[in-house]
Design a protein around this motif. Structure first.
Motif, PDB file in Angstrom:
ATOM      1  N   MET A   1       0.875  -1.260  -0.094  1.00 38.42           N
ATOM      2  CA  MET A   1      -0.154   0.047  -0.031  1.00 38.42           C
ATOM      3  C   MET A   1       1.066   1.313  -0.059  1.00 38.42           C
ATOM      4  N   THR A   2       0.352   2.061  -0.983  1.00 32.16           N
ATOM      5  CA  THR A   2       1.101   3.483  -0.672  1.00 32.16           C
ATOM      6  C   THR A   2       0.768   4.590   0.155  1.00 32.16           C
ATOM      7  N   THR A   3       1.516   5.472   0.489  1.00 27.39           N
ATOM      8  CA  THR A   3       1.082   6.543   1.462  1.00 27.39           C
ATOM      9  C   THR A   3      -0.078   7.281   0.849  1.00 27.39           C
ATOM     10  N   PHE A   4      -0.426   7.382  -0.389  1.00 30.46           N
ATOM     11  CA  PHE A   4      -1.564   8.032  -0.827  1.00 30.46           C
ATOM     12  C   PHE A   4      -2.701   6.971  -0.507  1.00 30.46           C
ATOM     13  N   ASP A   5      -2.577   5.593  -0.593  1.00 29.29           N
ATOM     14  CA  ASP A   5      -3.701   4.900  -0.110  1.00 29.29           C
ATOM     15  C   ASP A   5      -4.080   4.862   1.294  1.00 29.29           C
ATOM     16  N   ASP A   6      -2.875   5.325   2.057  1.00 29.76           N
ATOM     17  CA  ASP A   6      -3.000   5.369   3.519  1.00 29.76           C
ATOM     18  C   ASP A   6      -3.865   6.574   3.927  1.00 29.76           C
ATOM     19  N   ARG A   7      -3.433   7.711   3.185  1.00 24.59           N
ATOM     20  CA  ARG A   7      -4.110   8.951   3.438  1.00 24.59           C
ATOM     21  C   ARG A   7      -5.760   8.849   2.965  1.00 24.59           C
ATOM     22  N   GLU A   8      -5.827   8.312   1.818  1.00 26.58           N
ATOM     23  CA  GLU A   8      -7.188   8.080   1.578  1.00 26.58           C
ATOM     24  C   GLU A   8      -8.004   7.399   2.677  1.00 26.58           C
ATOM     25  N   LYS A   9      -7.526   6.452   3.130  1.00 25.20           N
ATOM     26  CA  LYS A   9      -8.197   5.263   4.060  1.00 25.20           C
ATOM     27  C   LYS A   9      -8.620   6.503   5.048  1.00 25.20           C
ATOM     28  N   ALA A  10      -7.386   7.020   5.640  1.00 29.15           N
ATOM     29  CA  ALA A  10      -7.789   7.966   6.701  1.00 29.15           C
ATOM     30  C   ALA A  10      -8.611   9.050   6.485  1.00 29.15           C
ATOM     31  N   PHE A  11      -8.746   9.716   5.466  1.00 32.27           N
ATOM     32  CA  PHE A  11      -9.805  10.677   5.221  1.00 32.27           C
ATOM     33  C   PHE A  11     -11.094  10.064   5.203  1.00 32.27           C
ATOM     34  N   GLU A  12     -11.210   8.880   4.552  1.00 35.20           N
ATOM     35  CA  GLU A  12     -12.386   8.086   4.237  1.00 35.20           C
ATOM     36  C   GLU A  12     -13.000   7.700   5.953  1.00 35.20           C
ATOM     37  N   HIS A  13     -11.989   7.203   6.714  1.00 33.72           N
ATOM     38  CA  HIS A  13     -12.756   7.181   8.422  1.00 33.72           C
ATOM     39  C   HIS A  13     -13.047   8.232   8.874  1.00 33.72           C
ATOM     40  N   LYS A  14     -12.311   9.460   8.673  1.00 30.39           N
ATOM     41  CA  LYS A  14     -12.585  10.702   9.373  1.00 30.39           C
ATOM     42  C   LYS A  14     -14.009  11.045   8.933  1.00 30.39           C
ATOM     43  N   PHE A  15     -13.979  11.014   7.636  1.00 26.34           N
ATOM     44  CA  PHE A  15     -15.397  11.633   7.037  1.00 26.34           C
ATOM     45  C   PHE A  15     -16.464  10.790   7.747  1.00 26.34           C
ATOM     46  N   GLU A  16     -16.461   9.182   7.738  1.00 26.96           N
ATOM     47  CA  GLU A  16     -17.353   8.505   8.412  1.00 26.96           C
ATOM     48  C   GLU A  16     -17.556   8.906  10.037  1.00 26.96           C
ATOM     49  N   HIS A  17     -16.388   9.128  10.571  1.00 22.23           N
ATOM     50  CA  HIS A  17     -16.553   9.512  12.107  1.00 22.23           C
ATOM     51  C   HIS A  17     -17.404  10.881  12.137  1.00 22.23           C
ATOM     52  N   ASP A  18     -17.060  11.756  11.443  1.00 22.16           N
ATOM     53  CA  ASP A  18     -17.596  13.084  11.605  1.00 22.16           C
ATOM     54  C   ASP A  18     -19.176  13.046  11.143  1.00 22.16           C
ATOM     55  N   LEU A  19     -19.567  12.118  10.086  1.00 26.45           N
ATOM     56  CA  LEU A  19     -21.023  11.913   9.953  1.00 26.45           C
ATOM     57  C   LEU A  19     -21.655  11.405  10.840  1.00 26.45           C
ATOM     58  N   GLU A  20     -20.999  10.276  11.545  1.00 20.63           N
ATOM     59  CA  GLU A  20     -21.482   9.672  12.934  1.00 20.63           C
ATOM     60  C   GLU A  20     -21.724  10.642  13.963  1.00 20.63           C
ATOM     61  N   LEU A  21     -20.904  11.439  14.434  1.00 26.80           N
ATOM     62  CA  LEU A  21     -20.957  12.474  15.391  1.00 26.80           C
ATOM     63  C   LEU A  21     -21.974  13.477  15.070  1.00 26.80           C
ATOM     64  N   GLN A  22     -22.123  13.809  13.747  1.00 23.09           N
ATOM     65  CA  GLN A  22     -23.162  14.730  13.450  1.00 23.09           C
ATOM     66  C   GLN A  22     -24.717  14.082  13.577  1.00 23.09           C
ATOM     67  N   PHE A  23     -24.656  12.973  13.377  1.00 22.98           N
ATOM     68  CA  PHE A  23     -25.872  12.045  13.594  1.00 22.98           C
ATOM     69  C   PHE A  23     -26.200  12.143  15.085  1.00 22.98           C
ATOM     70  N   LYS A  24     -25.249  11.581  15.711  1.00 29.32           N
ATOM     71  CA  LYS A  24     -25.623  11.411  17.182  1.00 29.32           C
ATOM     72  C   LYS A  24     -25.774  12.654  17.854  1.00 29.32           C
ATOM     73  N   ALA A  25     -25.348  14.116  17.284  1.00 30.68           N
ATOM     74  CA  ALA A  25     -25.707  15.223  17.850  1.00 30.68           C
ATOM     75  C   ALA A  25     -26.956  15.609  17.541  1.00 30.68           C
ATOM     76  N   ARG A  26     -27.331  15.431  16.551  1.00 34.43           N
ATOM     77  CA  ARG A  26     -28.697  15.721  16.105  1.00 34.43           C
ATOM     78  C   ARG A  26     -29.631  15.001  16.756  1.00 34.43           C
ATOM     79  N   ALA A  27     -29.404  13.896  17.051  1.00 35.52           N
ATOM     80  CA  ALA A  27     -30.465  12.981  17.877  1.00 35.52           C
ATOM     81  C   ALA A  27     -30.368  13.335  19.330  1.00 35.52           C
ATOM     82  N   ARG A  28     -29.282  13.696  19.678  1.00 33.03           N
ATOM     83  CA  ARG A  28     -29.240  14.060  21.111  1.00 33.03           C
ATOM     84  C   ARG A  28     -29.876  15.485  21.402  1.00 33.03           C
ATOM     85  N   LYS A  29     -29.858  16.400  20.567  1.00 31.02           N
ATOM     86  CA  LYS A  29     -30.420  17.668  20.414  1.00 31.02           C
ATOM     87  C   LYS A  29     -32.011  17.284  20.585  1.00 31.02           C
ATOM     88  N   ASN A  30     -32.357  16.558  19.523  1.00 27.29           N
ATOM     89  CA  ASN A  30     -33.781  16.331  19.415  1.00 27.29           C
ATOM     90  C   ASN A  30     -34.378  15.846  20.805  1.00 27.29           C
TER      91      ASN A  30
END
Length: 108
Positions: A1-30
């Protein structure tokens, strides 16, 4: 695996994590918004918790806050506590900040 692939996976994981936090925050707010409205209607304890869960579930009907706000407006008016849309939205904005704080302390 290249450094580019590692970065791409890290960004994908961060994106998923951010979406999950947004969902949880919205549900908690409601939930917090439901508890706030339940208090205005004189509901306490299990009845208030049940109402808050109903408000969280109302958010899944349509995208956006429209369904939650109008459910709250209808329920509050039926309970003799008419509340304007902008008041509910303002309270929701305040409670979103609180929900995010709560989630951040739970994550740590």
């Amino acid at each position: 695996m290249t450094t580019f692939d590692d970065r791409e996976k890290a960004f994908e994981h961060k994106f998923e994590h951010d979406l999950e936090l947004q969902f949880k925050a919205r549900a908690r707010k409601n939930k917090l918004l439901g508890l706030w409205a339940a208090g205005l209607m004189g509901k306490t304890g299990a009845e208030a918790e049940s109402y808050a869960r109903d408000i969280v579930m109302a958010d899944f009907e349509k995208p956006g806050d429209h369904d939650v706000v109008h459910t709250l407006m209808h329920d509050l008016a039926a309970a003799g506590k008419p509340t304007e849309e902008h008041t509910i939205r303002r309270q929701g904005d305040r409670l979103l900040v609180e929900a995010k704080k709560q989630l951040m302390t739970e994550v740590k």
